[in-house]
Design a protein around this motif. Structure first.
Motif, PDB file in Angstrom:
ATOM      1  N   UNK B 161       0.843  -1.200   0.000  1.00  0.00           N
ATOM      2  CA  UNK B 161       0.000   0.000   0.000  1.00  0.00           C
ATOM      3  C   UNK B 161       0.881   1.254   0.000  1.00  0.00           C
ATOM      4  N   UNK B 163       2.796   4.762  -0.640  1.00  0.00           N
ATOM      5  CA  UNK B 163       2.303   6.144  -0.613  1.00  0.00           C
ATOM      6  C   UNK B 163       3.146   7.039  -1.489  1.00  0.00           C
ATOM      7  N   UNK B 164       3.708   8.078  -0.889  1.00  0.00           N
ATOM      8  CA  UNK B 164       4.519   9.022  -1.647  1.00  0.00           C
ATOM      9  C   UNK B 164       4.330  10.427  -1.128  1.00  0.00           C
ATOM     10  N   UNK B 167       0.022  12.095  -0.847  1.00  0.00           N
ATOM     11  CA  UNK B 167      -1.053  11.257  -0.305  1.00  0.00           C
ATOM     12  C   UNK B 167      -2.216  12.035   0.291  1.00  0.00           C
ATOM     13  N   UNK B 168      -1.930  13.181   0.897  1.00  0.00           N
ATOM     14  CA  UNK B 168      -3.022  13.897   1.560  1.00  0.00           C
ATOM     15  C   UNK B 168      -4.125  14.209   0.552  1.00  0.00           C
ATOM     16  N   UNK B 172      -3.384   6.876  -1.121  1.00  0.00           N
ATOM     17  CA  UNK B 172      -2.364   5.840  -1.223  1.00  0.00           C
ATOM     18  C   UNK B 172      -2.736   4.887  -2.346  1.00  0.00           C
ATOM     19  N   UNK B 384       6.637  14.023   5.815  1.00  0.00           N
ATOM     20  CA  UNK B 384       5.497  14.275   4.928  1.00  0.00           C
ATOM     21  C   UNK B 384       4.459  14.986   5.796  1.00  0.00           C
ATOM     22  N   UNK B 387       0.465  14.575   5.650  1.00  0.00           N
ATOM     23  CA  UNK B 387      -0.239  13.378   6.117  1.00  0.00           C
ATOM     24  C   UNK B 387       0.357  12.801   7.398  1.00  0.00           C
ATOM     25  N   UNK B 389       3.307  11.685   8.168  1.00  0.00           N
ATOM     26  CA  UNK B 389       4.274  10.591   8.048  1.00  0.00           C
ATOM     27  C   UNK B 389       5.696  11.129   8.248  1.00  0.00           C
ATOM     28  N   UNK B 427       3.815   4.134   8.165  1.00  0.00           N
ATOM     29  CA  UNK B 427       2.863   4.866   7.342  1.00  0.00           C
ATOM     30  C   UNK B 427       2.817   4.350   5.925  1.00  0.00           C
ATOM     31  N   UNK B 428       3.964   3.883   5.434  1.00  0.00           N
ATOM     32  CA  UNK B 428       3.987   3.480   4.027  1.00  0.00           C
ATOM     33  C   UNK B 428       5.032   2.420   3.685  1.00  0.00           C
ATOM     34  N   UNK B 429       5.958   2.118   4.580  1.00  0.00           N
ATOM     35  CA  UNK B 429       7.016   1.165   4.230  1.00  0.00           C
ATOM     36  C   UNK B 429       6.653  -0.278   4.552  1.00  0.00           C
TER      37      UNK B 429
END
Lengths: 352, 497
Positions: B161, B163-164, B167-168, B172, B384, B387, B389, B427-429
């Motif tokens: 999943x 992100x980058x 994302x806000x 995602x 980030x 959002x 992160x 959050x995203x990893x």
């Protein structure tokens, strides 16, 4: 009091397990027409209500399952924010729990996201009477499986929603509704052309030769879009979108079974007789028709979509049948959350 | 709950030879790697501190072959670790000694682009950026943009999943896909989701997205495409206090603006990146904010004016608006080069991925500074901010005895801090192997048991990427994360000594 109301619900689920009795989860009973026939001993979540946390600058609100949707909407509105997926309430008694359990989204859905997209976290009771938390109050969270979103639209068959955290968005500064007169095929083509370019379109409806679109954004942004798109400005825009969302538009007062048909937006005009209203730039089609379910679904299958019998008719097969392997996964997941089958059994599919 | 495939009685090398032979009957002989030198490149993913050789690597190029490999492994109780580009940062694609690495690298074709429906059907081995490149001529793009987007693949993005930076506003991976084809543990091909905006039944697309290869093998992905924003402009603002910068983020959002990107760097990050790319950053600032507004030009113009006012009210010390595209790219260049820039000032760094409610930013950063002193390790913070992160980078030297262990301890403290303020460890990893022990802190035993039940709904024999992402209760007890929760010990059913 609030923690007691959660403990009461937990105890009730545990008792149901012991007694091997099915429970029928109830909020405001505004959506008991939806899905298969509710059955089982009623258990109300209404006493478990209230907003737990709301931080406008975080864009997150957390509320208990029994909280009225209207309360949440008015609290966030005070901070010029909104539930952007525009959930239909179908009555002032609607609760947040019921809204998320049914997973329905309104006119803004294709442009900003659905109920599941805005759901960040939940606290729930599973079918073993266990008190569980998944997800959280932050935008990004990939710790563990995304159980929160799995519960959205699960019709209460996997858990009782005690608390739900939702992302909210700012209310657009300006909204304006435009009207165009054109044939359905033209309207579909035009909407898809628009969708390929950046635009502030935030809702569409098509009915009997008239396309309505809503623009949302800053003053300059909406003005520029209006200049580009044309159309005629109408004054009763708010009422129009409210009536569509809450099914108070006169289309919905016609007699006969109401179907909710979800298809790719470029799907052609459906080859099914009946009276139609289109939303979501063509991706959602309401149809009032006496055409047999099998025939409707065969047609919709060809287009890569699905058809739900939304109101009226024979509720036994309200939801589109699942492919065998997917159905099996549903059975397995039901067992994983509710091994005794006490939570809203059969509300979605037989045996689930 | 031991791994089912720890059952081999024979020596590992003979098992390796036998399994390789068997798999060569399923895929082309050259698509099965079994000599140690060929296995070596697969011994780790982007988290290179963790390494293990797989039993064999198999590289099918057709879905039927993936199904055959799955059926073979299912029958013989051999674990499968699916792998894309191996850029993941949490050890999700770390091999299992007695398991197969199923590489999806050969599934690298864009199968269909449907401009009018704004969708593309791609194979899992297609690189993230390649999707946007393939549809650029249509003025469309695929929104999630993890920093590894030049190399990472969409299959891995779905599994994590991903992100980058955006994302806000744009969400995602889970918000940007419509349909998956997966191969189940026993070799069935199953379609999840549909070409419509929603599908009947449970939201299986959500449960699959971010499931880290534990529920199914992704063999095809239908992604949503968005129209490219007509215009994007970036504002850079300096603050003499990190908390003021954090408040500015909240103030922008309270003003009803959702920026396309909203990033923050602390002074250490500013200095490291400025030395590296010379983006013109204010090296005296305690923090800088980069706020990008995108959309239709008139809308962006309105938003720029609003953000300027908010930033002034929030007490910036300097502010600059990129005058042109070149300057916009320059402003971003430092942020985007933060990791390599840190790589220049330290032999090694360890990246953390906690997410926090933004209101806790000031207190969390202050606490990280304290912890950094306590452990004697420098920490550089990029964030980030939009959002929540946080990516603290802990600087260490892997050649110094005990430095990595100390770093891991500091990382664990920072992640616990994220949980304490109501955030999350990742959050995203993803959790993978790296953060598996911290899962014991974030979730209690009932919640972990529920996760295992979900796993078993898809994979009863626990063969798909087993023992990653969700720790066993036994492991948690050993980890000793037995903090008192709701007035109770966390794992009351497990004996303690």
């Amino acid at each position: 009091m609030s923690s007691d109301s959660a403990q009461d619900l937990i105890a009730a689920v545990k008792r149901a397990c012991d007694r091997k009795v099915a429970l029928c989860l109830q909020g405001g009973n505004t959506k008991d027409f939806y899905g298969r026939e509710p059955c089982g001993e009623p258990i109300s979540i209404l006493s478990h209500s209230g907003i737990v946390d709301y931080a406008p600058t975080e864009l997150v609100i957390t509320a208990r399952g029994g909280t009225r949707l209207t309360e949440i909407e008015s609290v966030v509105a005070e901070h010029k924010q909104m539930l952007a997926f525009e959930p239909p309430s179908f009555g002032s008694e609607a609760t947040l729990g019921g809204t998320i359990a049914s997973g329905l989204s309104g006119p803004r859905r294709p442009y900003v996201g659905a109920a599941r997209d805005f759901t960040l976290g939940i606290r729930m009771i599973n079918g073993r009477g266990e008190d569980l938390k998944f997800g959280g109050k932050v935008m990004k969270n990939v710790a563990g499986y995304d159980v929160s979103r799995l519960l959205v639209g699960s019709m209460g068959t996997l858990g009782v929603l005690l608390e739900i955290s939702l992302k909210v968005l700012p209310v657009p500064k300006v909204e304006q509704t435009l009207m165009f007169e054109l044939e359905q095929d033209q309207a579909l083509a035009l909407q898809n052309d628009w969708a390929r370019k950046p635009s502030p379109i935030s809702a569409t409806s098509y009915r009997e030769g008239v396309l309505h679109i809503r623009l949302s954004g800053s003053e300059k942004g909406v003005k520029a879009a209006r200049a580009r798109l044309g159309g005629e400005k109408i004054d009763h825009g708010r009422k129009h979108w409210h009536d569509i969302k809450e099914q108070r538009h006169k289309f919905f007062s016609q007699s006969g079974p109401l179907w909710r048909i979800s298809v790719p937006p470029t799907a052609p005009t459906l080859n099914i007789p009946g009276s139609a209203l289109l939303e979501w730039s063509g991706a959602l089609r309401w149809l009032i028709t006496d055409t047999p379910a099998q025939k409707i679904r065969a047609e919709v299958d060809k287009l890569g979509g699905h058809a739900v019998l939304f109101r009226g008719g024979d509720r036994e097969n309200a939801f589109h049948p699942l492919a065998t392997a997917v159905h099996k996964l549903h059975e397995n997941l039901k067992k994983a959350f509710d091994p005794m089958g006490v939570l809203n059994p059969g509300r979605m599919y037989e045996g689930i | 709950m031991s791994t089912p495939a720890s059952q081999f009685k024979e020596p590992l090398e003979s098992v390796r030879a036998r399994v390789a032979d068997d798999l060569r009957a399923v895929v082309a002989a050259e698509s099965v790697l079994s000599d140690i030198e060929s296995l070596r490149p697969y011994e780790c993913d982007g988290l290179s501190a963790y390494r293990k050789l797989p039993l064999v690597v198999v590289l099918p190029d057709r879905i039927e072959q993936v199904q055959e490999v799955a059926r073979y492994c299912f029958k013989n109780d051999i674990p499968i670790v699916a792998r894309g580009a191996g850029t993941g940062l949490s050890g999700g694609a770390l091999p299992i000694e007695n398991g197969v690495i199923l590489s999806l690298a050969k599934f690298n074709r864009v199968l269909k682009i449907d401009a009018q429906n704004r969708t593309a059907v791609v194979q899992p081995g297609v690189r993230n950026l390649a999707i946007s490149e393939a549809v650029a001529h249509l003025d469309l793009y695929y929104a999630p943009d993890p920093s590894s987007q030049i190399a990472c693949t969409i299959g891995g993005n779905v599994a994590e999943n991903a992100g980058g930076l955006h994302c806000l506003k744009y969400g995602l991976t889970v918000h940007n896909i419509l349909k998956l084809k997966i191969v189940t543990v026993d070799g069935d091909l199953v379609t999840i989701g549909s070409d419509a905006l929603d599908s009947p039944g449970y939201d299986l697309l959500s449960i699959l997205t971010g499931s880290e290869g534990l529920l199914g093998i992704i063999v095809e992905v239908t992604v949503k495409l968005l129209p490219k924003p007509e215009c994007a402009r970036v504002i850079m603002a300096s603050f003499d206090d990190i908390e003021k910068a954090g408040n500015a983020v909240g103030n922008i959002i309270a003003a009803g603006i959702i920026p396309g990107g909203l990033e923050m760097m602390d002074n250490a990050a500013i200095r490291a990146t400025e030395d590296f790319v010379h983006a013109g950053y204010d090296v005296e600032a305690a923090a800088i904010l980069l706020c990008e507004l995108d959309g239709i030009p008139d809308e962006v113009e309105d938003d720029i004016e609003s953000v300027k006012v908010v930033l002034a009210q929030s007490g910036y010390t300097q502010m600059q608006i990129a005058e042109n595209e070149a300057q916009r790219q320059l402003f971003w260049s430092g942020r985007k080069a933060a990791f390599p820039a840190v790589g220049r000032i330290s032999p090694d760094y360890y990246c953390i991925d906690g997410t926090i409610p933004r209101r806790a930013l000031g207190s969390v950063l202050n606490k990280i500074t304290e912890l950094s002193k306590e452990y004697g390790l420098r920490v550089v913070n990029v964030f980030h901010a939009g959002d929540g992160n946080l990516h603290p980078l802990i600087l260490y030297d892997g050649n110094v005895e005990g430095d990595l262990e100390k770093t891991e301890l500091l990382a664990a403290r920072i992640l616990q801090l994220c949980i304490e303020v109501g955030g999350t460890i990742t959050g995203e990893h993803g959790v993978g192997m790296e953060k598996i022990d911290q899962m014991c802190v974030q979730f209690d035993s009932l919640e972990l048991t529920q996760f295992h039940a979900v796993k078993e709904a898809f994979d009863e024999k626990r063969l798909l990427n087993p023992d990653k992402a969700v720790p066993t209760l036994h492991r948690c007890a050993e980890f000793g994360a037995m903090h008192v929760h709701k007035g109770q010990l966390k794992f009351p059913e497990i004996e303690r000594f």
